[in-house]
Design an enzyme around this catalytic site. Structure first.
Site, PDB file in Angstrom:
ATOM      1  N   SER A  45      -6.473   5.790   4.871  1.00 11.84           N
ATOM      2  CA  SER A  45      -6.598   5.012   3.629  1.00 11.84           C
ATOM      3  C   SER A  45      -7.021   3.589   3.955  1.00 11.84           C
ATOM      4  O   SER A  45      -7.843   2.988   3.257  1.00 11.84           O
ATOM      5  CB  SER A  45      -5.259   4.965   2.889  1.00 11.84           C
ATOM      6  OG  SER A  45      -5.126   6.071   2.035  1.00 11.84           O
ATOM      7  N   LYS A  91       4.951   1.895  -3.318  1.00  9.88           N
ATOM      8  CA  LYS A  91       4.978   3.311  -3.723  1.00  9.88           C
ATOM      9  C   LYS A  91       5.119   3.402  -5.225  1.00  9.88           C
ATOM     10  O   LYS A  91       5.714   2.525  -5.851  1.00  9.88           O
ATOM     11  CB  LYS A  91       6.168   4.032  -3.075  1.00  9.88           C
ATOM     12  CG  LYS A  91       6.044   5.536  -3.078  1.00  9.88           C
ATOM     13  CD  LYS A  91       5.097   5.974  -1.984  1.00  9.88           C
ATOM     14  CE  LYS A  91       5.012   7.458  -1.815  1.00  9.88           C
ATOM     15  NZ  LYS A  91       4.539   7.808  -0.475  1.00  9.88           N
ATOM     16  N   THR A 104      -3.531  13.146   6.891  1.00  7.43           N
ATOM     17  CA  THR A 104      -2.096  13.260   7.181  1.00  7.43           C
ATOM     18  C   THR A 104      -1.877  14.407   8.157  1.00  7.43           C
ATOM     19  O   THR A 104      -1.190  14.255   9.177  1.00  7.43           O
ATOM     20  CB  THR A 104      -1.294  13.481   5.880  1.00  7.43           C
ATOM     21  OG1 THR A 104      -1.657  12.457   4.950  1.00  7.43           O
ATOM     22  CG2 THR A 104       0.203  13.422   6.129  1.00  7.43           C
ATOM     23  N   LYS A 109       0.848  -1.203   0.000  1.00  7.41           N
ATOM     24  CA  LYS A 109       0.000   0.000   0.000  1.00  7.41           C
ATOM     25  C   LYS A 109       0.870   1.234   0.000  1.00  7.41           C
ATOM     26  O   LYS A 109       1.849   1.309   0.751  1.00  7.41           O
ATOM     27  CB  LYS A 109      -0.856  -0.037   1.276  1.00  7.41           C
ATOM     28  CG  LYS A 109      -1.678   1.194   1.532  1.00  7.41           C
ATOM     29  CD  LYS A 109      -3.127   0.986   1.118  1.00  7.41           C
ATOM     30  CE  LYS A 109      -3.912   2.265   1.016  1.00  7.41           C
ATOM     31  NZ  LYS A 109      -3.560   3.062  -0.170  1.00  7.41           N
TER      32      LYS A 109
HETATM   33  N1  GLU Z   1       1.205   8.987   0.155  1.00  8.25           N
HETATM   34  C1  GLU Z   1       0.838   8.923   1.543  1.00  8.25           C
HETATM   35  C2  GLU Z   1       2.040   8.513   2.381  1.00  8.25           C
HETATM   36  O1  GLU Z   1       3.160   8.735   2.006  1.00  8.25           O
HETATM   37  C3  GLU Z   1      -0.398   8.059   1.764  1.00  8.25           C
HETATM   38  C4  GLU Z   1      -0.334   6.643   1.328  1.00  8.25           C
HETATM   39  C5  GLU Z   1      -1.665   5.912   1.413  1.00  8.25           C
HETATM   40  O2  GLU Z   1      -2.647   6.514   1.798  1.00  8.25           O
HETATM   41  O3  GLU Z   1      -1.672   4.727   1.060  1.00  8.25           O
HETATM   42  O4  GLU Z   1       1.913   8.045   3.485  1.00  8.25           O
END
Ligand code: GLU
Length: 420
Positions: A354, A112, A196, A76
């Protein structure tokens, strides 16, 4: 590639992450094989995406998807659109996602993605085409039970919607759990957009308690005015803190009396740009060294380094960005008794909500914003406490403590599966 190889070790995010992973596994007593498994993603796909541009020409974009470790569950993590995306960076970011999942105890490993592009110079339709092209290119290795993308730098709920639509067309069934950070009407979760920043706010509050600082009246500096930085500025402002500095990619604003955050939020564009409207700006470097109580780097990697770590005036640094502080700077700040709340903890609120979104999609039953925020609060407070306590009992810095907790579940799961 050549560029990447020339990078000095200090700012090589993959090399420094590997070093800390090694230290964490050593402290926990795992053998070298465990480090060998964890130092790189188990899967890394590079794709080339042809996109028809509005002027009729075709441009080929390069994209990546890294899956770090899927022992615990599907991988994820977000997808970033940025001109400086590199393979190494995406790898490091996938490892950080594994750590975040371990810290907040989600049933995931880390993943990622990234595309080398500059969305600030692309039209809406070009962005749609690159988003859909990316999903077509990676469709075989992603899915609701394989690897679940989400937003990151310069990607948002609209981009998630296009990606979801493309994936559902390929699979020929509705699959909202394929991606998170979606618009509410497509199965998104209440509270995801600000998650976040909410998580960072909770970490700031907990860190402030440890340092005996009152949020009401505290002077806060925030680097970055994107998703995390802008929501955070609002939360801090509403909590009575004095936000004396903010910045974007082009410069920074400073007012020792406090900036008018509501006005700045109103004027920022969707990429978080606002400083271009002002004549009197300072540089991002100057911003980081401002006299303040709480500093939040919420932009990009390698902002606090051995060069400026001695000049940081804040007594609390909370990393809302991924990788903003180098290893050497972490050592300097810790020695100077600055309470550093590391990225893998501080920014984990996004992936936590998420996960809530994915759970709601799987069960087809949706929660209120109060339910989401209540659950996020409990998870963040527990995770902060665990890491703070471990850093005190094992006499390690907060980052190493976070890595120790972050790798533990993944290492155990890899062992149970008989991989190591
Ligand atoms: N891109 C965000 C992070 O770096 C969220 C990742 C997500 O929600 O899966 O944590």
């Amino acid at each position: 590639m050549e560029e990447q190889e020339k990078q000095p070790e200090q700012t090589d995010v993959l090399a420094s992450t590997q070093k800390i992973i090694k230290k964490a596994l050593d402290k926990l007593g795992y053998p070298d094989e465990m480090y060998e498994l964890m130092k790189e993603p188990i899967r890394m796909l590079t794709v080339r995406i042809p996109v028809r541009m509005d002027d009729g020409s075709t441009r080929i974009f390069t994209g990546f998807r890294a899956q770090h470790n899927d022992a615990v569950g599907p991988t994820k993590g977000g997808v970033r659109f940025h001109p400086n995306v590199t393979e190494k960076e995406v790898k490091a970011l996938s490892i950080w996602m594994s750590l975040k999942a371990g810290i907040v105890d989600l049933p995931y490993g880390g993943g990622k993605g990234g595309i080398i592009c500059d969305p600030r110079e692309m039209s809406f339709r070009e962005l749609e085409r690159v988003s859909r092209g990316y999903v077509r290119a990676i469709s075989q290795i992603v899915g609701p039970t394989k690897d679940i993308p989400a937003p990151d730098i310069f990607t948002n709920s609209q981009i998630m919607a296009w990606m979801l639509d493309e994936y559902s067309r390929i699979r020929e069934f509705d699959s909202p759990g394929f991606i998170t950070g979606k618009p509410l009407v497509l199965g998104g979760s209440h509270g995801r957009e600000s998650a976040t920043a909410k998580g960072v706010t909770i970490c700031i509050r907990e860190a402030a308690k440890k340092k005996g600082i009152e949020i009401d009246g505290a002077r806060v500096v925030i680097q970055g005015f994107g998703n995390a930085g802008s929501f955070l500025a609002k939360f801090m402002y509403d909590a009575g803190a004095i936000v004396i500095g903010i910045s974007d990619a082009y410069g920074a604003l400073h007012d020792p009396e406090g900036l008018d955050i509501d006005y700045l939020l109103d004027r920022r564009d969707s990429f978080g740009t606002v400083t271009k409207l002002f004549k009197k700006t300072i540089s991002n470097e100057e911003l980081l060294e401002l006299d303040c109580d709480i500093l939040v780097p919420a932009a990009i990697e390698n902002q606090i380094t051995e060069k400026n770590a001695h000049e940081i005036k804040a007594s609390i640094v909370v990393e809302a960005a991924n990788g903003p502080t180098t290893m050497e700077a972490t050592r300097i700040l810790t020695e100077r008794d600055v309470l550093l709340v590391p990225d893998v903890l501080a920014s984990a609120g996004g992936v936590t909500v998420s996960y809530f979104e994915w759970v709601q999609n799987n069960q087809g039953y949706y929660w209120t914003v109060e339910e989401v925020e209540g659950k996020l609060e409990a998870v963040m407070v527990d995770s902060f406490d665990n890491i703070y306590k471990l850093s005190r009992t094992r006499k390690v810095d907060m980052r190493l403590a976070a890595y120790m907790i972050g790798v533990r579940k993944m290492a155990e799961a890899s062992r149970f599966r008989g991989w190591v």
